[in-house]
Design an enzyme around this catalytic site. Sequence first.
Site, PDB file in Angstrom:
ATOM      1  N   CYS A  95       0.773  -1.330  -0.744  1.00  0.00           N
ATOM      2  CA  CYS A  95      -0.188   0.225  -0.431  1.00  0.00           C
ATOM      3  C   CYS A  95       0.557   0.694  -0.360  1.00  0.00           C
ATOM      4  O   CYS A  95       1.642   1.343   0.810  1.00  0.00           O
ATOM      5  CB  CYS A  95      -1.072   0.003   1.462  1.00  0.00           C
ATOM      6  SG  CYS A  95      -1.737   1.197   1.143  1.00  0.00           S
ATOM      7  N   CYS A 133      -0.865   4.307   1.963  1.00  0.00           N
ATOM      8  CA  CYS A 133      -0.709   4.264   3.599  1.00  0.00           C
ATOM      9  C   CYS A 133       1.101   3.757   4.159  1.00  0.00           C
ATOM     10  O   CYS A 133       0.736   5.202   4.888  1.00  0.00           O
ATOM     11  CB  CYS A 133      -0.918   2.516   4.244  1.00  0.00           C
ATOM     12  SG  CYS A 133      -2.231   1.900   3.632  1.00  0.00           S
ATOM     13  N   ASP A 134       2.470   3.382   3.189  1.00  0.00           N
ATOM     14  CA  ASP A 134       3.626   3.433   4.013  1.00  0.00           C
ATOM     15  C   ASP A 134       4.290   4.298   3.044  1.00  0.00           C
ATOM     16  O   ASP A 134       5.671   4.586   3.066  1.00  0.00           O
ATOM     17  CB  ASP A 134       3.995   2.086   3.085  1.00  0.00           C
ATOM     18  CG  ASP A 134       2.978   1.083   4.255  1.00  0.00           C
ATOM     19  OD1 ASP A 134       3.182   1.628   5.146  1.00  0.00           O
ATOM     20  OD2 ASP A 134       2.989   0.177   4.053  1.00  0.00           O
TER      21      ASP A 134
END
Length: 321
Positions: free
Chosen positions: A134, A137-138
Amino acid sequence: MEQHKVMILGTGPAGLTAAIYAARANLNPVVIEGNEPGGQLTLTTEVENFPGFTDGIMGPELMDNMRKQAERFGAKFVQGWVSGVDLSQRPFHVTVDENDEYVSETLIISTGASAKMLGIEGESDLIGRGVSTCATCDGFFFRNKPIIVVGGGDSAMEEATFLTKFASEVTIVHRRNELRASKVMQDRARNNPKIKWALNVTPLSVKSDGNKVNGLEVRDNETGETRVLPTDGVFVAIGHQPNTAFLNNQIEVDPVGYIVTKGITTATSVEGVFACGDVMDSHYRQAVTAAGSGCKAALDVEKYLEGSAFQDWSVSSTAVR
């Protein structure tokens, strides 16, 4: 135990659209959210190709709006993970979080698909320490660092393009010389000066310094030689696996696991059970097509509950492609 008319499993674009239509038809749907409410779009940044938003919309905002719209018409949402279903007889029994049981005359399955992993050495051990599926997300954790995106489809191009906002450079690794991504996505990636290419190579293992990722070992498919590409992060973007394991072989699926539907409808091999979205679509996998199939599922359920001659317009049993 209260018996519901329709239960919807999953809250991506398909499930939420089904909830909107079912609620407006006064079917009082109960929606099981799962452990990732909103589906994959909650992990997406700007959505540019959903009709009606000339300047685009953030994925989480779009899903939140759809959920509120379903609630406005009376859809009830239940937080939890479907741990089992009994499709042997109607009404169907649905178990949530292994303890709570629900009963419904019909089911709409819209559980989507999950990201596939490479299955190579070091990958699972380093998830959260440099391996991710992701970007949104990261990506923040890789500011000014070199990273790798593995994959050759639209999702890989999108992930790579997004990650250039953070990384010093992004290398796209793909096992073929040709990409599967659409031309517009390829062009966007190729025109980005921060994106590099490592094509026709096969990932072998994720390397680390004992704590976090520091490289990806690959094999050149022409020469057979191996080398390590230095990187601080490996983002895997190679496709998805339909979330159908919980059905425990009670419903017809194709060899990959996508639910098989009848003709142009969303009806499955089990009478009273319908499927929509990525869990039955191995080809398009777009938010707008998922939403469209959610609409179809709700309309199909409505006709079914009314006692319409469903078999007359479900032409044949075939996987949606």
